[in-house]
Write a protein that holds these residues in place. Sequence first.
Motif, PDB file in Angstrom:
ATOM      1  N   CYS A 513      54.465  55.389  43.945  1.00  0.00           N
ATOM      2  CA  CYS A 513      52.935  55.062  43.462  1.00  0.00           C
ATOM      3  C   CYS A 513      52.006  54.815  44.657  1.00  0.00           C
ATOM      4  O   CYS A 513      52.250  53.844  45.525  1.00  0.00           O
ATOM      5  N   GLU A 515      48.983  53.642  44.443  1.00  0.00           N
ATOM      6  CA  GLU A 515      48.307  52.482  44.226  1.00  0.00           C
ATOM      7  C   GLU A 515      48.806  51.241  44.849  1.00  0.00           C
ATOM      8  O   GLU A 515      48.159  50.126  45.244  1.00  0.00           O
ATOM      9  N   CYS A 516      50.245  51.214  45.081  1.00  0.00           N
ATOM     10  CA  CYS A 516      50.745  49.865  45.571  1.00  0.00           C
ATOM     11  C   CYS A 516      51.778  50.388  46.735  1.00  0.00           C
ATOM     12  O   CYS A 516      52.754  49.816  47.056  1.00  0.00           O
ATOM     13  N   GLY A 544      55.036  47.966  43.232  1.00  0.00           N
ATOM     14  CA  GLY A 544      55.031  47.641  41.838  1.00  0.00           C
ATOM     15  C   GLY A 544      53.687  47.157  41.409  1.00  0.00           C
ATOM     16  O   GLY A 544      53.277  45.897  42.077  1.00  0.00           O
ATOM     17  N   CYS A 545      52.988  47.797  40.475  1.00  0.00           N
ATOM     18  CA  CYS A 545      51.651  47.551  40.153  1.00  0.00           C
ATOM     19  C   CYS A 545      51.407  47.778  38.778  1.00  0.00           C
ATOM     20  O   CYS A 545      52.277  48.355  38.197  1.00  0.00           O
ATOM     21  N   CYS A 548      51.864  51.557  37.794  1.00  0.00           N
ATOM     22  CA  CYS A 548      53.266  52.278  37.729  1.00  0.00           C
ATOM     23  C   CYS A 548      54.158  51.214  37.055  1.00  0.00           C
ATOM     24  O   CYS A 548      55.409  51.478  37.158  1.00  0.00           O
TER      25      CYS A 548
HETATM   26 ZN   LIG Z   1      52.209  50.987  41.695  1.00  0.00          ZN
END
Ligand SMILES: [Zn+2]
Length: 617
Positions: A513, A515-516, A544-545, A548
């Motif tokens: 992911c 984003e994280c 982990g965010c 996702c």
């Molecule tokens: Zn994520």
Amino acid sequence: MTDSDQTQKPGDALPRRRATDRIPHKSMLTIKDVAGLLHQRSRIDDEQYQLILKRGDAQAARLNSHLRPNQAKQDIYLAELASPAQVITSFSLEIPATQKKLTEDAITELIAQASGMEYLKIDPLKLELDVVTDQIPRAFALKNLVVPIEEKGGVVTIAVADPFNIRPIEDLQHALGIQIRRILASRSDILKILEEFFGFQASVRAAQVEMGLGSQLSNLEQLFKMRGRDEIESSDQHIISAVEFLLKYAFDSRASDIHIEPKREKSLIRFRVDGVLHNIHTVPMNLHPAIVSRLKLLARLDVAEKRRPQDGRIKTQHLAKDIELRVSTLPVAFGEKVVIRIFDPEILMQKLDRIGFCEREFQLYKTFINKPHGIVLVTGPTGSGKTTTLYSSLKTIATPEINIVTIEDPIEMVMEDFNQVGVQTAINVTFGTVLRNILRQDPDVLMIGEIRDRETADNAVQAALTGHLVLSTLHTNDAPSAITRLLDIGVPAFLVASTVNGIIAQRLVRTICLECKYDRLLTVDEQIYLGLEKKAYTVCEGQGCDACRGTGYKGRSGIFEVLEFTDQLKSRINERTDMAEIYAIARADGMVSLRELAIRKMLEGHTTFSEIVSVTG
Ligand SMILES: [Zn+2]
């Protein structure tokens, strides 16, 4: 009220304000409040701040233009009004010096911080339907733009979109005698839950009312016994809309499968998302047959046939995109179980250079499929993305001048560009029988779902020898073993050498992911495990965010081992050629193995150590 502490901390940009109206007819948090907060926290610069102040109201009016012009203020539900965060998001501003868009989520999180509330990005898969729909009436939820999220130890957590929207919650607390904890969520998130959960539930309840069962689920069993095995019709408007809500919700959740399972007393609806099943709804058992009938009708199945398994398809649209559903029914102990597989054409049919090939492998593979005739084989276990590779390849070579025929078991996705034949063993339409007749259909390119036996293999070779390009799959672990498999099936070695253009083996790995994503060093143990030269390697992982769902992964990408049929290799293929020999030649010719390509993907930061270990063993 557990969050009654609304005291301003020094430096907070939000003013103190409190709703005195019982019926909120406008957001109490203003566009100006939020713009001020964003400016103070450097999320927007002076120019952007002035723009919002100047054009904010007009923008809000435009976003709210669906309201009737003379609608009385008291009639307006908060759910109908764009929130200040949405109005500001609609300017699509970039946060200064970050190249990041200012999103509704980011704004909402900042508002939560400034007002001392907890912020929640709502994940519908983590919500319990009963908690959401049983605590408060739908009208109240829409009027005040609130949604119950959780009930724990007698405390109900309610998400609100406006930090100043306190009065209605206090009223609710008094009226129901419950403890309420308020948290902040974006209007978009709250609305989505209200529409999907209440929409489905309202349809199910209405369908029951229609049956004369009332809306009290607790009395259901009793009434059920009294009325015998009455079933509601699948043509009932409420059932139709319940099914619509269900499908839409599945598309929104990126689900790959919907399971509708009859149990002794209820029907359980589950979604598979990113490989994991989640319980979504439970529906009273007497509505199960109606929901199943509606789906069977949409898939053009025989609605009356309930004792035999059936397969069908539904073509539908979501967000202006075609989606194909494969519906299969199976009689189980308590009725018919339905599984709906959702095919996203954007996943099944992609640009070939977007599915994960490395450069050298991509150039080689293109030469295989651009030859006018010969066999191209794609190998790998079930679920390794072979169909995507085949469809994407066919799409690449499809032009109006050529006739593409596919034989599949079953047809994965119906494509107008190809002439597709589905294998139906029951009426003797098999790979073999279709292949025997298909050459009369004047194809240029043939796609054969899988080569499983001598007859199919012979037909594929025959087609290649008579000037056709043949694409197919074999169930082997790597590219070199596809050669020994063909020899084992009984294809003569000289025909393998002269007809095969090339072979690829593939796997799918989950991608990290974005984003994280974060960096870490590969440990010494991991380096030894992968057989890497000892030095410092930086690899990535996903923390982990919300984006996702806490998994650290989003999307998947292919890894492709490509075996080129060089003169050297061709000259060495004979009936006694074994795996080790083919492998050695292929390596000498420059083949890069799946494992090596996977390691490369990891070192480039696309996937993780654990993922390549689990996929390439
Ligand atoms: Zn994520």
